[in-house]
Design an enzyme around this catalytic site. Structure first.
Site, PDB file in Angstrom:
ATOM      1  CD  GLU A   1      -1.606  -2.503   1.279  1.00 31.58           C
ATOM      2  OE1 GLU A   1      -0.570  -2.556   1.953  1.00 31.58           O
ATOM      3  OE2 GLU A   1      -2.467  -3.264   1.213  1.00 31.58           O
TER       4      GLU A   1
ATOM      5  CG  HIS B   1     -10.710  -6.080   7.278  1.00 26.15           C
ATOM      6  ND1 HIS B   1      -9.684  -6.657   8.083  1.00 26.15           N
ATOM      7  CD2 HIS B   1      -9.977  -6.445   5.990  1.00 26.15           C
ATOM      8  CE1 HIS B   1      -8.675  -7.244   7.373  1.00 26.15           C
ATOM      9  NE2 HIS B   1      -8.880  -7.195   6.008  1.00 26.15           N
TER      10      HIS B   1
HETATM   11  C1  LIG Z   1      -2.254  -4.448   4.532  1.00 29.81           C
HETATM   12  C2  LIG Z   1      -3.335  -5.418   3.988  1.00 29.81           C
HETATM   13  N1  LIG Z   1      -3.438  -5.042   2.464  1.00 29.81           N
HETATM   14  C3  LIG Z   1      -4.405  -5.992   1.880  1.00 29.81           C
HETATM   15  C4  LIG Z   1      -5.081  -6.742   2.659  1.00 29.81           C
HETATM   16  C5  LIG Z   1      -6.341  -7.586   2.038  1.00 29.81           C
HETATM   17  N2  LIG Z   1      -5.989  -8.881   1.924  1.00 29.81           N
HETATM   18  C6  LIG Z   1      -6.223  -9.934   2.839  1.00 29.81           C
HETATM   19  S1  LIG Z   1      -5.368 -11.214   2.565  1.00 29.81           S
HETATM   20  C7  LIG Z   1      -4.836 -11.030   1.285  1.00 29.81           C
HETATM   21  C8  LIG Z   1      -3.942 -11.786   0.489  1.00 29.81           C
HETATM   22  C9  LIG Z   1      -2.939 -12.314   1.276  1.00 29.81           C
HETATM   23  O1  LIG Z   1      -2.114 -12.927   0.553  1.00 29.81           O
HETATM   24  P1  LIG Z   1      -1.099 -13.992   1.038  1.00 29.81           P
HETATM   25  O2  LIG Z   1      -0.184 -13.114   2.148  1.00 29.81           O
HETATM   26  O3  LIG Z   1      -0.424 -14.841   0.163  1.00 29.81           O
HETATM   27  O4  LIG Z   1      -1.659 -15.028   2.143  1.00 29.81           O
HETATM   28  P2  LIG Z   1      -2.914 -16.054   1.803  1.00 29.81           P
HETATM   29  O5  LIG Z   1      -4.172 -15.447   1.760  1.00 29.81           O
HETATM   30  O6  LIG Z   1      -2.614 -16.535   0.431  1.00 29.81           O
HETATM   31  O7  LIG Z   1      -3.081 -16.892   2.818  1.00 29.81           O
HETATM   32  C10 LIG Z   1      -5.117  -9.450   0.947  1.00 29.81           C
HETATM   33  C11 LIG Z   1      -4.752  -8.738  -0.364  1.00 29.81           C
HETATM   34  C12 LIG Z   1      -4.986  -7.001   4.329  1.00 29.81           C
HETATM   35  N3  LIG Z   1      -5.808  -7.601   4.999  1.00 29.81           N
HETATM   36  N4  LIG Z   1      -4.054  -6.054   4.618  1.00 29.81           N
END
Ligand SMILES: Cc1ncc(C[n+]2csc(CCOP(=O)(O)OP(=O)(O)O)c2C)c(N)n1
Ligand SMILES: [Mg+2]
Lengths: 332, 342
Positions: A64, A133
């Site tokens: 971000e 959130h």
């Molecule tokens: C700072 C932040 N940016 C975006 C999000 C929204 N978000 C939640 S999980 C996620 C994907 C995370 O991917 P990863 O780290 O690979 O974990 P996975 O879901 O694959 O277990 C996103 C974009 C968030 N919760 N926090």
């Protein structure tokens, strides 16, 4: 005249505005997390990537601060980025670029540059997504000179204000309440703008002014309709922009009704309600007041997960009805 | 040691790490817990579908070996920070499924007293400092916990779980650097399931293996097959030894796959059905481990049946406990915002 009034959801209205902006101006492009093939966490960008390609609908990594900064840099150098934070809560990660850079760059450089960036923030509670959130952080950004901060409350305004934001030479932050995304309403076709910095009187009334923001405008209108039967006549002012704030519309309304109730979802203290109350208290409308000013805002707590606690955290229609009734009947 | 056991021990000499390191009973416990994680996720999903649970949730079905393998060498008072996809970590670190279900049902008996829900599930008593709604949010916190461990000489090791998506946040890089310069007892565990929401690592990340990031912070970077319990546990074991010896952090990249969508709103448009089915059919972590256990003579079909039955009962009982538990009073809305003083 439209034979049939065309209705779109709030989310569709934003999507249409982004498409129009991209059609009108090659420099406009979209950036954000999962806004491409996923369509955005709330399906606001939808299938725009299919129409405009991955050069103009750019999925960023989960970055971000960097992403917001890239948008600022592109804006300063001739592009017109629309940057989506996946949730407004993640503004906290982008804050450096928003507050220290985007907001101040033109000023610090003595007017040598403009920062025509638009940032979109899905905000608010009501989805069971808990404390990280569900926040309403618009007043944080509203505190920063150099930014413009808007909160459209209808599909019509969501489209018109986004198009105004894209045309604006300065950084515009748009807070979109997640529970409004599915709300339907009349949205004219084609390009139009709704001015930034201008409040809208959604309902005229004589007994009480409710100044509300975002989803609370809809709740205030519901409350006003419910109180009509009791002979209470409420004026609802949709603030729409929190910076720069439309003082005159608020002052004129309070001079007419002599009572003021501010309703907003963010934490009650040190927020928009304080600003609206103070500007009335500082104005000629103060002499017209027949009752103390009342604020209805969020409880002094993070948003809880439990659904009943979550509801109790932010003003509901019944809270607005009770507060409005008390004010008009002189209980306060 | 009895003769029969000696034969078992001898015959184990050529087996993968965990079969040499842990007792058959311990390994059967692991299988039990892997089933517990999977059935918990399925139970939560079903409750969600039936409208008994609100909000959203991120299921870790397919990633059970990773959670269990990493936690295997940890002591009860070692600590972890977890992620939005944190149910498996929580169970692996010792949580009771009944109190986890209670949390999802928003009840006072839940681990967070109904305030946190799925995305903030924690079990502080068992060393789980919490899932996190912020991608990469837990990584610096783990480094802070490791700093406490070092300063307070508690001997605790801290594991920070995070996803592949988190490796592109500034917090990840800042945290790894500090852990390295201060030689802290922390293990960074990247559970690379190929995607951060819809964005593949190929599209989001400049290096091929996230473990390569370790080089920039002068720490060992290890890639393991996250669906093979023994491989994960072995890497974790070495990293824990290194951390306890005061030699500093390790980055482990555990390559795995999530079967379900990112969350409830996922239409899976960024990956193919074939890809998902291939992982489920050919690399399922529970099937792989169960097959090994059976092949190596650590368990038979009756033993497996018994585990499945016990897990099914634990899940059913947990859901009943959650349903029967009390919801928080509205009057307690502002509790826990600040520390209550006597
Ligand atoms: C700072 C932040 N940016 C975006 C999000 C929204 N978000 C939640 S999980 C996620 C994907 C995370 O991917 P990863 O780290 O690979 O974990 P996975 O879901 O694959 O277990 C996103 C974009 C968030 N919760 N926090
Ligand atoms: Mg991932």
């Amino acid at each position: 005249m439209d034979a049939v009034v065309r209705e779109l959801s709030y989310a569709q209205a934003i999507q249409e505005a982004m498409a129009i902006a991209m059609d009108m101006d090659e420099r406009v492009f979209l950036m954000g997390e999962d806004i491409g093939v996923y369509g955005g966490a709330f399906q606001v960008t939808g299938d725009l990537v299919e129409r405009y390609g991955t050069d103009r609908v750019i999925d960023t990594p989960i970055s971000e601060l960097g992403g917001a900064g890239v948008a600022v840099g592109a804006a300063v150098t001739g592009m017109r980025p629309i940057f989506e934070f996946q949730f407004s809560d993640f503004a906290t990660l982008g804050m450096e670029q928003i507050v220290n850079q985007a907001a101040k760059m033109r000023f610090m450089l003595g007017g040598e540059v403009s920062v025509p960036v638009v940032m979109r923030f899905p905000a608010g509670s009501g989805t069971g997504a808990a404390a990280q959130h569900s926040q309403s952080l618009e007043a944080w950004l509203g505190h920063v000179p150099g930014l413009k901060v808007i909160q459209p409350a209808t599909p019509h305004d969501a489209k018109g204000m986004l198009l105004a934001a894209v045309a604006d030479p300065d950084p515009v932050m748009i807070f979109e309440h997640k529970l409004l995304y599915k709300m339907k309403g009349h949205v004219p076709e084609g390009h139009y703008t709704v001015p930034i910095g201008k409040a809208e009187i959604r309902r005229e009334g004589r007994d009480l002014t409710i100044v509300a923001t975002s989803i609370m405008v809809q709740k205030a209108l519901e409350a006003a309709a419910a109180l009509e039967g009791e002979g209470i006549d409420i004026e609802v002012v949709d603030l729409r922009t929190i910076r720069p704030i439309d003082r005159q519309t608020i002052i004129d309304s309070v001079k007419k009704t002599s009572r003021l109730l501010c309703v907003y979802e963010a934490v009650k203290t040190l927020g928009i309600g304080a600003e609206v109350s103070a500007l009335v208290a500082e104005s000629e409308a103060f002499d017209y007041l027949d009752a103390p000013i009342v604020r209805l805002g969020g409880a002094e707590t993070p948003i809880p997960y439990n659904p009943d606690l979550e509801k109790a955290t932010v003003p509901q229609v019944s809270d607005i009805i009770a507060a409005a009734r008390d004010l008009v009947k002189g209980v306060r | 040691m009895a003769g029969a056991s000696k034969a078992v021990v001898d015959s184990r000499a050529n087996l993968p790490f965990v079969y040499r390191q842990y007792s058959p009973e311990q390994l059967r416990q692991v299988l039990h817990k892997m089933y517990l994680i999977r059935r918990f996720e399925e139970g939560a999903e079903e409750c969600y579908m039936r409208g008994l649970i609100h909000g959203t949730m991120h299921l870790s079905i397919g990633q059970e070996a990773s959670a269990m393998g990493i936690c295997m060498p940890l002591a009860e008072d070692d600590q972890i920070t977890s992620t939005h996809r944190g149910h498996g970590h929580c169970i692996a670190k010792g949580a009771e499924v009944s109190r986890m279900f209670a949390e999802f049902f928003g009840k006072t008996t839940g681990y967070c007293k109904g305030r946190g829900g799925s995305m903030h599930i924690a079990d502080v008593a068992k060393g789980n400092l919490g899932a996190n709604g912020i991608v990469a949010g837990g990584i610096p916190i783990a480094v802070g916990a490791a700093l406490s461990s070092k300063r307070m000489k508690t001997g605790k090791v801290v594991v920070s779980f995070f996803g592949d998506g988190a490796n592109n946040e500034g917090a990840f890089h800042e945290a790894l650097n500090m852990a390295a310069i201060w030689k802290l007892p922390v293990i960074f565990v990247c559970e690379n399931n190929g995607y951060g929401m819809s964005t593949s690592t190929a599209r989001s990340t400049a290096v091929k293996n996230i473990a390569e990031r370790a080089a920039a912070y002068s720490m060992p970077g290890v890639v393991v097959n996250g669906n093979i319990f023994s491989e994960v546990a072995e890497a974790s074991f070495k990293a824990v030894e290194r951390a306890r010896a005061g030699e500093g952090p390790t980055l482990i990249e555990s390559k795995t796959y999530r079967y379900r969508g990112h969350s409830k709103s996922d239409r899976n448009r960024y990956r193919t059905k074939e890809e998902i089915e291939d992982w489920m059919a050919n690399r399922d972590p529970i099937t792989l481990f169960e097959t090994e256990l059976r092949d190596f003579g650590f368990i038979d079909d009756r033993g497996i049946e018994a585990i499945r039955d016990a897990v099914a009962k634990e899940i059913a009982d947990g859901i009943e406990f959650a349903k029967a538990s009390p919801a928080p009073e509205i009057a307690t809305l502002e509790n826990y915002v600040y520390t209550e003083h006597a």
